[in-house]
Design a protein around this motif. Structure first.
Motif, mmCIF file in Angstrom:
data_model
loop_
_atom_site.group_PDB
_atom_site.id
_atom_site.type_symbol
_atom_site.label_atom_id
_atom_site.label_comp_id
_atom_site.label_asym_id
_atom_site.label_seq_id
_atom_site.Cartn_x
_atom_site.Cartn_y
_atom_site.Cartn_z
ATOM 1 N N ILE A 1 0.627 -1.033 0.170
ATOM 2 C CA ILE A 1 -0.441 -0.213 0.089
ATOM 3 C C ILE A 1 0.862 1.223 0.511
ATOM 4 O O ILE A 1 1.801 1.183 0.253
ATOM 5 C CB ILE A 1 -0.490 0.052 0.997
ATOM 6 C CG1 ILE A 1 -1.903 0.802 1.344
ATOM 7 C CG2 ILE A 1 -0.179 0.142 2.632
ATOM 8 C CD1 ILE A 1 -3.396 1.485 1.433
ATOM 9 N N LEU B 1 -7.781 -1.693 3.397
ATOM 10 C CA LEU B 1 -6.651 -2.518 2.807
ATOM 11 C C LEU B 1 -7.925 -4.277 2.197
ATOM 12 O O LEU B 1 -7.963 -4.967 1.208
ATOM 13 C CB LEU B 1 -6.301 -3.603 3.988
ATOM 14 C CG LEU B 1 -5.238 -2.360 4.746
ATOM 15 C CD1 LEU B 1 -4.950 -2.787 5.632
ATOM 16 C CD2 LEU B 1 -3.810 -2.191 3.624
ATOM 17 N N LYS C 1 -10.953 3.781 -0.414
ATOM 18 C CA LYS C 1 -10.062 3.799 -1.070
ATOM 19 C C LYS C 1 -8.975 5.628 -1.146
ATOM 20 O O LYS C 1 -9.869 6.521 -1.597
ATOM 21 C CB LYS C 1 -8.738 2.660 -2.211
ATOM 22 C CG LYS C 1 -7.712 3.232 -2.655
ATOM 23 C CD LYS C 1 -7.523 2.872 -3.883
ATOM 24 C CE LYS C 1 -7.462 3.475 -4.932
ATOM 25 N NZ LYS C 1 -7.242 2.365 -6.433
ATOM 26 N N CYS D 1 -4.260 6.700 -3.807
ATOM 27 C CA CYS D 1 -2.987 5.464 -3.031
ATOM 28 C C CYS D 1 -3.498 4.750 -3.836
ATOM 29 O O CYS D 1 -4.409 4.528 -4.165
ATOM 30 C CB CYS D 1 -4.654 5.186 -1.185
ATOM 31 S SG CYS D 1 -4.168 4.060 -0.798
ATOM 32 N N LEU E 1 -2.517 0.197 -4.274
ATOM 33 C CA LEU E 1 -3.393 -0.826 -3.181
ATOM 34 C C LEU E 1 -2.507 -1.652 -4.630
ATOM 35 O O LEU E 1 -3.626 -2.178 -5.456
ATOM 36 C CB LEU E 1 -4.318 -1.297 -2.536
ATOM 37 C CG LEU E 1 -5.226 -2.087 -1.998
ATOM 38 C CD1 LEU E 1 -3.877 -2.285 -0.499
ATOM 39 C CD2 LEU E 1 -6.300 -1.929 -1.211
#
Length: 300
Positions: free
Chosen positions: A7, A48, A53, A57, A59
């Motif tokens: 992340i 997560l 989100k 960001c 992931l």
């Protein structure tokens, strides 16, 4: 080899500040996310798990964007959800089908999941009759039955009875040893210390520390959850504490209106110096106490 989980540039919603937060986990590694209530742990775990989100960001799971490999991540919520009319086997079969686990692989994964969490002997038990502890066990089995790469466990260690915490830590150890990467949140460090390879400590102001556990333990020695009660000068004390370096996550009791709780980082200055400053400014302190629950059983 790509990490199981990566992340980057995670930021919490206001009023939380600080960041961004970034980390990676290899197969079998465990990130322990600790912090007081309302410190933003849930936001990180929700991200997560794929339910939210922040802008900017990123992931990745096994090197691929989360949206492409959603089934490789499972989530265990703080409250176990069940279908009371089912038994344990029927419950896990339902989720194995929902996760599109290959039919020939389902019996083994269901058996293994029940064994790992200690429910094999209760495979025919109706869920309505399971104790709360066993419902949490089943919730972990449900998350395990799809053979995930990453499992996100939110607040379970804070919910089970204290004498059962070590049993659940052992379950998570067995899951970790199977190669699953874990992200586990808790209010205190104690239950997570032996389990985790990585630690992230969150407060409202900012992420205090985040990284490999062994590198961070010398910094954690200086953290203390403190509680002060005042006879007079309470408003002045709050103003001073809000501006004081090393004071984080300030919260005021809405019951007594003269009690304040905060996380103190002794790397900035000795705690006695902070007390002396408060008294110099006319704040009369009735009691000083350290809440050892933040570090749990760990005694540095």
């Amino acid at each position: 080899m790509h990490p199981s989980l990566a992340i980057e540039n995670f930021r919490r919603r206001p009023p939380h500040r600080g960041g961004p937060l970034s980390f990676q986990l290899q197969p079998g590694e465990v990130m322990g996310v600790i912090g007081p209530h309302s410190s933003g742990k849930g936001q990180l775990l929700t991200c997560l798990a794929g339910d939210w989100k922040p802008r900017g960001c990123q992931l990745l799971v096994r090197g691929k964007p989360f949206s492409e490999v959603r089934s490789l991540v499972t989530y265990v919520p703080p409250t176990p959800g069940i279908f009371p009319e089912m038994n344990c086997l029927e419950f896990l079969r339902f989720f194995a089908e929902s996760y599109r686990v290959p039919i020939h692989y389902r019996p083994y994964l269901i058996w293994e999941s029940l064994q790992v969490v200690g429910l094999l002997a209760q495979s025919q038990a109706r869920l309505a009759r399971l104790s709360l502890v066993d419902r949490y066990r089943l919730s972990l089995a449900r998350a395990l039955v799809s053979h995930p790469a990453v499992m996100v466990v939110q607040g379970v260690l804070d919910k089970v009875e204290r004498d059962m915490v070590s049993d659940f830590v052992q379950i998570l150890q067995r899951i970790r040893q199977s190669g699953v990467s874990l992200v586990v949140s808790a209010l205190s460090l104690g239950p997570l210390l032996e389990l985790c390879s990585h630690l992230c400590v969150l407060v409202t102001d900012r992420p205090l520390v985040c990284g490999q556990k062994e590198a961070l333990l010398p910094q954690l020695v200086h953290l203390k959850m403190m509680q002060l009660q005042f006879l007079s000068g309470f408003s002045q004390a709050i103003r001073l504490l809000e501006k004081s370096p090393g004071v984080f996550h300030l919260s005021v009791s809405t019951v007594t209106h003269n009690l304040v709780r905060f996380l103190f980082d002794g790397q900035h200055r000795p705690f006695e110096q902070l007390l002396s400053e408060l008294q110099t400014q006319g704040c009369s302190i009735v009691s000083v106490a350290e809440d050892h629950s933040f570090l749990g059983r760990w005694n540095p």
